[in-house]
Design a protein around this motif. Structure first.
Motif, mmCIF file in Angstrom:
data_model
loop_
_atom_site.group_PDB
_atom_site.id
_atom_site.type_symbol
_atom_site.label_atom_id
_atom_site.label_comp_id
_atom_site.label_asym_id
_atom_site.label_seq_id
_atom_site.Cartn_x
_atom_site.Cartn_y
_atom_site.Cartn_z
ATOM 1 N N CYS A 98 -11.795 -7.109 4.495
ATOM 2 C CA CYS A 98 -11.120 -8.178 3.958
ATOM 3 C C CYS A 98 -11.211 -9.717 5.092
ATOM 4 O O CYS A 98 -10.880 -8.748 6.129
ATOM 5 C CB CYS A 98 -9.997 -8.307 3.750
ATOM 6 N N SER A 99 -12.443 -10.173 4.485
ATOM 7 C CA SER A 99 -12.392 -11.208 6.057
ATOM 8 C C SER A 99 -10.999 -12.274 6.223
ATOM 9 O O SER A 99 -10.679 -12.424 7.531
ATOM 10 C CB SER A 99 -13.760 -12.268 5.568
ATOM 11 N N GLN A 100 -10.049 -12.398 5.507
ATOM 12 C CA GLN A 100 -8.929 -12.888 5.018
ATOM 13 C C GLN A 100 -8.010 -12.217 5.979
ATOM 14 O O GLN A 100 -8.045 -10.721 6.042
ATOM 15 C CB GLN A 100 -8.379 -13.757 4.076
ATOM 16 N N ASP A 101 -6.826 -12.800 5.946
ATOM 17 C CA ASP A 101 -5.569 -11.882 6.379
ATOM 18 C C ASP A 101 -4.593 -11.597 4.854
ATOM 19 O O ASP A 101 -3.913 -12.801 4.145
ATOM 20 C CB ASP A 101 -4.381 -12.731 6.930
ATOM 21 N N PRO A 102 -4.575 -10.329 4.132
ATOM 22 C CA PRO A 102 -3.984 -10.380 3.220
ATOM 23 C C PRO A 102 -2.381 -10.762 3.052
ATOM 24 O O PRO A 102 -2.198 -10.880 1.718
ATOM 25 C CB PRO A 102 -4.085 -9.108 2.882
ATOM 26 N N THR A 103 -2.008 -10.137 4.405
ATOM 27 C CA THR A 103 -0.813 -10.271 3.722
ATOM 28 C C THR A 103 -0.619 -11.496 3.394
ATOM 29 O O THR A 103 0.849 -11.973 3.119
ATOM 30 C CB THR A 103 0.252 -10.042 5.774
ATOM 31 N N LYS A 104 -0.747 -12.900 4.764
ATOM 32 C CA LYS A 104 -0.752 -13.912 5.268
ATOM 33 C C LYS A 104 -0.723 -15.165 3.420
ATOM 34 O O LYS A 104 0.019 -15.480 2.840
ATOM 35 C CB LYS A 104 -1.656 -14.877 6.158
ATOM 36 N N ILE A 105 -1.828 -14.442 3.266
ATOM 37 C CA ILE A 105 -1.962 -14.806 2.007
ATOM 38 C C ILE A 105 -1.630 -14.833 0.964
ATOM 39 O O ILE A 105 -0.905 -15.626 -0.382
ATOM 40 C CB ILE A 105 -3.578 -14.066 1.351
ATOM 41 N N SER A 106 -0.416 -13.645 0.451
ATOM 42 C CA SER A 106 -0.028 -13.320 0.023
ATOM 43 C C SER A 106 1.516 -13.818 -0.250
ATOM 44 O O SER A 106 2.451 -13.797 -0.934
ATOM 45 C CB SER A 106 0.679 -11.879 0.103
ATOM 46 N N LEU A 107 1.366 -14.841 1.366
ATOM 47 C CA LEU A 107 3.114 -15.050 1.318
ATOM 48 C C LEU A 107 2.743 -16.346 1.091
ATOM 49 O O LEU A 107 3.313 -16.886 2.219
ATOM 50 C CB LEU A 107 3.622 -14.725 2.714
ATOM 51 N N THR A 108 1.272 -16.734 0.713
ATOM 52 C CA THR A 108 1.463 -18.317 1.047
ATOM 53 C C THR A 108 2.660 -19.382 0.957
ATOM 54 O O THR A 108 2.711 -20.728 1.217
ATOM 55 C CB THR A 108 0.509 -18.697 0.467
ATOM 56 N N ALA A 136 3.739 -18.108 12.359
ATOM 57 C CA ALA A 136 3.153 -17.135 12.511
ATOM 58 C C ALA A 136 3.185 -16.096 12.789
ATOM 59 O O ALA A 136 2.795 -14.831 12.774
ATOM 60 C CB ALA A 136 3.213 -17.813 14.102
ATOM 61 N N ILE A 137 4.728 -16.082 12.204
ATOM 62 C CA ILE A 137 5.516 -14.202 11.786
ATOM 63 C C ILE A 137 4.767 -13.949 10.263
ATOM 64 O O ILE A 137 4.691 -12.689 10.697
ATOM 65 C CB ILE A 137 6.898 -14.913 11.257
ATOM 66 N N GLN A 138 3.974 -15.026 9.632
ATOM 67 C CA GLN A 138 3.589 -14.352 8.868
ATOM 68 C C GLN A 138 1.885 -13.496 8.820
ATOM 69 O O GLN A 138 1.685 -12.657 8.263
ATOM 70 C CB GLN A 138 3.098 -15.037 7.623
ATOM 71 N N LYS A 139 1.504 -13.840 10.095
ATOM 72 C CA LYS A 139 -0.483 -13.530 10.280
ATOM 73 C C LYS A 139 0.173 -11.636 10.282
ATOM 74 O O LYS A 139 0.724 -11.450 11.586
ATOM 75 C CB LYS A 139 -1.026 -14.506 11.819
ATOM 76 N N THR A 140 -0.813 -10.962 10.474
ATOM 77 C CA THR A 140 -0.780 -9.823 10.900
ATOM 78 C C THR A 140 -2.330 -9.260 11.116
ATOM 79 O O THR A 140 -2.880 -8.500 10.961
ATOM 80 C CB THR A 140 -1.037 -8.956 9.345
ATOM 81 N N ASP A 185 2.588 -1.142 6.427
ATOM 82 C CA ASP A 185 2.127 -0.901 7.589
ATOM 83 C C ASP A 185 3.512 -1.848 8.462
ATOM 84 O O ASP A 185 3.612 -2.829 7.720
ATOM 85 C CB ASP A 185 1.138 -2.138 7.625
ATOM 86 N N GLY A 186 3.400 -1.551 9.376
ATOM 87 C CA GLY A 186 4.737 -2.151 10.063
ATOM 88 C C GLY A 186 4.188 -4.153 10.104
ATOM 89 O O GLY A 186 4.854 -4.762 10.096
ATOM 90 N N PRO A 187 3.189 -4.009 10.630
ATOM 91 C CA PRO A 187 2.655 -5.298 10.356
ATOM 92 C C PRO A 187 3.038 -6.522 9.034
ATOM 93 O O PRO A 187 3.503 -7.617 8.752
ATOM 94 C CB PRO A 187 1.860 -5.940 10.830
ATOM 95 N N THR A 188 3.090 -5.859 7.792
ATOM 96 C CA THR A 188 3.005 -6.398 7.150
ATOM 97 C C THR A 188 4.349 -6.878 6.560
ATOM 98 O O THR A 188 5.178 -7.835 6.017
ATOM 99 C CB THR A 188 2.519 -6.204 5.420
ATOM 100 N N LEU A 189 5.624 -5.545 6.738
ATOM 101 C CA LEU A 189 7.247 -5.718 7.272
ATOM 102 C C LEU A 189 7.251 -6.495 7.963
ATOM 103 O O LEU A 189 8.226 -7.453 7.459
ATOM 104 C CB LEU A 189 7.414 -3.908 7.394
ATOM 105 N N ARG A 190 6.905 -6.678 9.497
ATOM 106 C CA ARG A 190 7.118 -8.068 10.212
ATOM 107 C C ARG A 190 7.601 -9.652 9.277
ATOM 108 O O ARG A 190 7.919 -10.331 9.775
ATOM 109 C CB ARG A 190 6.247 -7.427 11.003
#
Length: 247
Positions: free
Chosen positions: A47-57, A206-210, A134-139
């Motif tokens: 994925c060229s984008q951040d899937p976690t951040k997209i999901s939390l838009t 910025a907390i959403q960025k993984t 994933d740890g970053p996703t949980l964070r």
């Protein structure tokens, strides 16, 4: 404090608009997150984008409803005159504000968990690259809930200082969305970076960025710390003015 908490929780439960605003915050957050995830191209292989951040838009939209709810907790009492009854029953004004802050934080915590969890589950269905364990996703998930609570506290502080609901909502929304608009208008990369570092929304989210963390203007937890500073400053200003002014 127990009496103040009981009074504030009772008022919040008995106001019809509270439930609708919380429901709207959850629904809008999940709806926008689903739309963003559906529009993204993010296969399981990469994925060229951040899937976690997209999901939390959707948090960017849900926060506006949370801000309105928190403003009305204070400004609504001033517009109806109920603040006189509140302060007569509990003369210690810092206790009143602390009780409001704790009560609002509690309801936003519940709504935030539902909204963030719903957004991530929808994102997992639409974006195979998203891993919920994933740890970053949980964070990012925990941080997004904390972000919404801090937005509520920032709004509560502004409302206490301003009193008028329309003005308070305008001030909060300006604080949230003005910095990103200014960042888009300026051309100097250094100024863009500084605006992203000090703006409550850009820094807090910025907390959403993984992914690509080294290239961020501010690290995830430091960004949430910036928003914490904004919320703290607003609450302190509100508490000071509440103490000094007549109801």
């Amino acid at each position: 404090m127990r009496q103040a908490l009981h009074a504030e929780s009772t008022k919040l439960r008995t106001v019809r608009g509270t439930g609708w605003l919380l429901l709207a915050a959850v629904a809008l957050t999940i709806a926008l997150s689903v739309a963003a995830a559906a529009a993204a191209s993010c296969p399981s292989g990469g994925c060229s984008q951040d899937p976690t951040k997209i999901s939390l838009t959707g948090v960017q939209l849900g926060q506006a409803v949370i801000a309105i709810l928190a403003v009305l907790v204070v400004s609504g009492e001033y517009s109806t005159g109920m603040i006189h009854t509140t302060l007569a029953a509990i003369p210690r004004r810092p206790t009143v504000l602390a009780a409001k802050a704790l009560t609002v934080s509690g309801v936003v915590l519940g709504a935030g968990i539902v909204a963030v969890l719903g957004s991530l589950l929808a994102g997992r269905l639409l974006l195979p690259a998203l891993s919920l364990g994933d740890g970053p996703t949980l964070r990012a998930a925990v941080g997004s809930v904390l972000y919404l609570i801090l937005i509520a506290l920032l709004s509560l502080g502004v409302a206490t200082a301003v009193r008028d609901p329309a003005t308070a909502i305008g001030v909060v929304l300006a604080l949230l969305y003005l910095f990103p608009i200014l960042a888009e208008m300026v051309t100097d990369p250094s100024w863009k970076r500084h605006l992203a570092q000090i703006g409550p929304m850009d820094a807090g989210l910025a907390i959403q960025k993984t992914t690509n963390l080294p290239g961020m203007p501010i690290s995830p937890w430091a960004g949430l710390g910036v928003l914490t500073a904004w919320a703290t400053a607003a609450l302190l200003a509100g508490a000071l003015l509440l103490h000094q002014r007549d109801a």
